[in-house]
Scaffold this motif. Structure first.
Motif, mmCIF file in Angstrom:
data_model
loop_
_atom_site.group_PDB
_atom_site.id
_atom_site.type_symbol
_atom_site.label_atom_id
_atom_site.label_comp_id
_atom_site.label_asym_id
_atom_site.label_seq_id
_atom_site.Cartn_x
_atom_site.Cartn_y
_atom_site.Cartn_z
ATOM 1 N N TYR A 6 0.850 -1.192 0.000
ATOM 2 C CA TYR A 6 0.000 0.000 0.000
ATOM 3 C C TYR A 6 0.888 1.245 0.000
ATOM 4 N N PRO A 7 0.779 2.084 -1.035
ATOM 5 C CA PRO A 7 1.671 3.232 -1.197
ATOM 6 C C PRO A 7 1.287 4.407 -0.302
ATOM 7 N N ILE A 8 1.594 4.277 0.971
ATOM 8 C CA ILE A 8 1.348 5.390 1.891
ATOM 9 C C ILE A 8 2.666 5.808 2.521
ATOM 10 N N ALA A 9 2.715 7.015 3.015
ATOM 11 C CA ALA A 9 3.889 7.511 3.716
ATOM 12 C C ALA A 9 3.421 8.400 4.861
ATOM 13 N N VAL A 10 3.983 8.186 6.009
ATOM 14 C CA VAL A 10 3.733 9.053 7.165
ATOM 15 C C VAL A 10 4.974 9.914 7.296
ATOM 16 N N ALA A 40 -9.806 2.391 3.753
ATOM 17 C CA ALA A 40 -9.111 3.659 3.944
ATOM 18 C C ALA A 40 -7.838 3.795 3.109
ATOM 19 N N LEU A 41 -7.154 2.688 2.855
ATOM 20 C CA LEU A 41 -5.872 2.765 2.166
ATOM 21 C C LEU A 41 -6.076 2.858 0.652
ATOM 22 N N PRO A 42 -5.103 3.452 -0.042
ATOM 23 C CA PRO A 42 -5.206 3.539 -1.503
ATOM 24 C C PRO A 42 -5.057 2.155 -2.149
#
Length: 81
Positions: A6-10, A40-42
Motif C-alpha cells: 500500500y503506497p502510503i507515507a507518514v 481507507a488505504l489507496p
C-alpha cells in the motif's frame, strides 16, 4: 500469490496523529480492523514474484502476501541498514 504494498507515507507526527485511528488497525489481525484498512488505504501496488526473484520493500508500508494454490512459499526477512 502476489505481494501487495500500500503506497502510503507518514512524513510527520501530524500525519500519524491525523490518521492514528486507521493506522492503529495495522497492529491487529482482526477482520473488522482489516476491513477498515482496506476501505481507507489507496489501491495497493501488486507484485507477482517468480521463483528466484528477490524483492526489497520498505517494511514500514502496509504489505501482505496473498495466498497461493499449490506448493510451498519460502521467504526470508532481513533488515538492511
Amino acid at each position: 500469490g502476489d505481494l501487495v504494498i500500500y503506497p502510503i507515507a507518514v512524513r510527520s507526527k501530524m500525519d500519524f496523529y491525523r490518521n492514528a485511528y486507521t493506522l492503529s488497525n495495522l497492529m491487529g489481525q482482526g477482520s473488522e480492523g482489516q476491513e477498515i484498512l482496506r476501505k481507507a488505504l489507496p489501491t495497493p501496488l501488486r507484485i507477482s514474484p517468480m521463483p528466484g526473484d528477490m524483492i526489497l520493500i520498505c517494511a514500514q508500508r502496509p504489505h501482505a502476501a496473498e495466498g497461493f494454490p499449490l506448493g510451498t512459499r519460502t521467504s526470508l526477512q532481513s533488515f538492511i541498514t
